[in-house]
Design a protein around this motif. Structure first.
Motif, PDB file in Angstrom:
ATOM      1  N   SER A 124      71.209   3.774  24.471  1.00  0.00           N
ATOM      2  CA  SER A 124      70.988   3.720  25.912  1.00  0.00           C
ATOM      3  C   SER A 124      70.882   5.136  26.468  1.00  0.00           C
ATOM      4  CB  SER A 124      72.161   2.992  26.578  1.00  0.00           C
ATOM      5  OG  SER A 124      72.096   3.170  27.967  1.00  0.00           O
TER       6      SER A 124
ATOM      7  N   SER B 294      70.931  11.452  31.775  1.00  0.00           N
ATOM      8  CA  SER B 294      70.809  11.411  30.329  1.00  0.00           C
ATOM      9  C   SER B 294      71.892  10.545  29.684  1.00  0.00           C
ATOM     10  CB  SER B 294      70.871  12.828  29.766  1.00  0.00           C
ATOM     11  OG  SER B 294      70.570  12.793  28.407  1.00  0.00           O
TER      12      SER B 294
ATOM     13  N   SER C 141      68.799  -1.330  27.121  1.00  0.00           N
ATOM     14  CA  SER C 141      70.091  -1.330  27.825  1.00  0.00           C
ATOM     15  C   SER C 141      69.906  -1.631  29.312  1.00  0.00           C
ATOM     16  CB  SER C 141      70.819  -0.007  27.625  1.00  0.00           C
ATOM     17  OG  SER C 141      70.204   1.025  28.364  1.00  0.00           O
ATOM     18  N   LEU C 142      68.811  -1.160  29.881  1.00  0.00           N
ATOM     19  CA  LEU C 142      68.563  -1.435  31.302  1.00  0.00           C
ATOM     20  C   LEU C 142      68.311  -2.937  31.505  1.00  0.00           C
ATOM     21  CD1 LEU C 142      66.202   1.589  31.968  1.00  0.00           C
ATOM     22  CD2 LEU C 142      68.303   1.158  33.226  1.00  0.00           C
TER      23      LEU C 142
HETATM   24  N1  PHE Z   1      69.733   7.783  29.662  1.00  0.00           N
HETATM   25  C1  PHE Z   1      68.378   7.372  29.631  1.00  0.00           C
HETATM   26  C2  PHE Z   1      67.511   8.529  29.182  1.00  0.00           C
HETATM   27  O1  PHE Z   1      67.989   9.573  28.883  1.00  0.00           O
HETATM   28  C3  PHE Z   1      67.885   6.888  30.950  1.00  0.00           C
HETATM   29  C4  PHE Z   1      68.730   5.847  31.552  1.00  0.00           C
HETATM   30  C5  PHE Z   1      69.330   6.092  32.762  1.00  0.00           C
HETATM   31  C6  PHE Z   1      68.936   4.669  30.867  1.00  0.00           C
HETATM   32  C7  PHE Z   1      70.174   5.165  33.305  1.00  0.00           C
HETATM   33  C8  PHE Z   1      69.774   3.729  31.405  1.00  0.00           C
HETATM   34  C9  PHE Z   1      70.394   3.983  32.617  1.00  0.00           C
HETATM   35  O2  PHE Z   1      66.330   8.401  29.157  1.00  0.00           O
END
Ligand code: PHE
Length: 482
Positions: free
Chosen positions: A42, A247, A351-352
């Motif tokens: 995620s 991130s 994950s989203l």
């Molecule tokens: N962390 C993910 C990325 O780096 C983006 C993301 C943000 C995913 C919030 C889920 C929730 O691309």
């Protein structure tokens, strides 16, 4: 009264965990490795491969990286542990989690905000993720070969403004995510994370090796390793914090939802450290793929060259030039690079999607498949508008922004910090400290001497820092400064 509410809470939690344990209505990740890889999946996404190099380029290289790492340790880790403990202690989707921990209070809106944010991010994230499929197809078809530096800009704008290609790729990406989600937690999310994350790691390693061994890669490596502290000011620190939030997927219930599938033996502290280390390593390695390659073809490491279109305009050209003597290497490097981004983005979109799917399935008592279908339909519907906003719908403005930018701004600049702020306030101030400690120490089976420091950060440091980011995003700080 308060005592009564506490007792009521504890009973509710016990009943719920009894239900989940005995009726076994909810899946769990089958292994610790699976849980770590899913959460790391995620976190690792476009934020690492696309946004991190841009932010590093804009904010002065090595010094930014050090500030970024400090933000992760001081704020990212504690907020991540908060999300984990909220998720696992309630074993439910992020909206219900707050309802269970704070029944009858407005805290439930924090969970609902998370579901809304996940949906919103998915709508525009899917568009960029789709572009990476489009660019992977171009790379496989060897379309970057034989072009000059000036060709890549128009090539990209032709692609992004064309109405059907990006749309098709966006739909393909969302459907790919859907396919994994309907398989469920163990057979879908966990199994795919276990395949995709090691694959991503190998791709990154090979690409780093190719990149740092290019002639004249030194300037790019120095840029990442030699801090120039004169470049660090307040805005650099705020960018680093914003980047850390995005991130690490913090502030919107992704990690809370995943933690609801953690078993009782999973340690929140260890898992959070592992996820932060993996995420930071991948971001750094993306830097080591991109900057040495850029410097090796003689580009300056100026923000304008490493701007927002870095991975679609600058890099295809860089790969061709860097390996101009060996065209097959340029070909393989390009294909692998876009494949890498697809893999990274896919584990994040999964994950989203899961945040909303689990919410709909559990709150509206729907079969998982049906919930996922509604969610996929909704994402595609709004995703179409986001995608077309680069072409035919460019003229449509919401608060002065085109549709894509409006989605991005609302979700990442407003909803994520607001979510993060309330999550830290919730765990720092509201949540029963016994439950907090029990969760962190796995109900007494391990030691956690840092609990007090953790609570201090969640009470004061994180909320103040996040509130400052929010004011900055809204332009209030620059107004005060002027
Ligand atoms: N962390 C993910 C990325 O780096 C983006 C993301 C943000 C995913 C919030 C889920 C929730 O691309």
């Amino acid at each position: 009264m308060e005592v009564l509410a506490d007792v009521q809470n504890t009973i509710l939690l016990k009943v719920e965990s009894y239900k989940t344990e005995t009726l076994n209505t909810r899946e769990n990740f089958g292994s610790k490795v699976g849980a770590v890889l899913a959460a790391a999946g995620s976190a690792v996404g476009l934020g690492n491969v696309w946004r991190f190099p841009i932010e590093t380029g804009r904010n002065g290289g090595a010094a930014f990286i050090l500030v970024y790492i400090a933000c992760i340790i001081v704020i990212g880790l504690p907020v991540m542990m908060s999300e984990f403990l909220i998720g696992r202690s309630t074993q439910s989707n992020t909206a219900r989690a707050y309802q269970k921990l704070a029944p009858g209070t407005p805290w439930r809106w924090v969970g609902r905000l998370g579901v809304f944010t996940a949906f919103f991010i998915m709508c525009y994230y899917g568009v960029i993720a789709g572009w990476t499929i489009g660019y992977a197809v171009l790379a496989v078809g060897n379309q970057f070969a034989g072009k000059t530096a000036a060709d890549y800009g128009p090539m990209f704008s032709d692609y992004a403004t064309n109405w059907w290609q990006p749309l098709l790729c966006m739909v393909a990406f969302v459907v790919l995510t859907h396919v994994v989600i309907v398989k469920g937690v163990t057979k879908g999310i966990e199994r795919w994370s276990k395949v995709l994350m090691p694959m991503l790691f190998i791709l990154v390693l090979v690409l780093v090796f190719c990149s740092v061994t290019l002639p004249n890669a030194g300037a790019g490596i120095d840029f990442l390793l030699k801090p120039d502290w004169s470049k660090v000011d307040g805005s650099v620190v705020l960018s680093a914090m914003g980047q850390a939030f995005f991130s690490l997927s913090l502030g919107m219930g992704c990690l809370c939802t995943y933690a609801s599938y953690f078993d009782k033996k999973t340690s929140h502290g260890k898992t959070a450290i592992q996820v932060c280390v993996i995420d930071t390593l991948i971001a750094l390695m993306a830097g080591f793929i991109i900057f040495p390659a850029v410097s090796s073809v003689g580009y300056s490491l100026d923000p304008k060259d490493v701007g927002a279109n870095l991975i679609f305009i600058t890099l295809p050209n860089v790969f061709q030039q860097a390996f101009s003597g060996v065209p097959w290497l340029a070909y393989i490097f390009s294909v692998m690079f876009y494949l890498l981004i697809i893999v990274a983005a896919l584990t994040s979109t999964i994950s989203l999607h899961e945040v909303v799917t689990s919410y709909m399935a559990e709150e509206f008592n729907m079969p998982r498949k049906k919930a996922a279908l509604w969610e996929t339909g909704g994402i595609i519907f709004f995703g179409i508008f986001c995608s077309l906003s680069f072409g035919v719908l460019d003229g449509v403005r919401i608060f002065g922004l085109n549709i894509f930018d409006f989605f991005d701004w609302t979700a990442s600049k407003i909803c994520l910090p607001v979510g993060g702020l309330f999550i830290s306030l919730f765990t720092g101030w509201y949540l029963d400290k016994k439950l907090f400690k029990d969760e962190i120490t796995n109900y007494g089976s391990s030691r956690a001497p840092y609990v007090k420091a953790l609570i201090f950060v969640l009470r004061y440091v994180a909320p103040i820092a996040i509130f400052t980011i929010l004011l900055n995003e809204l332009g209030v700080l620059s107004l005060l400064g002027s």
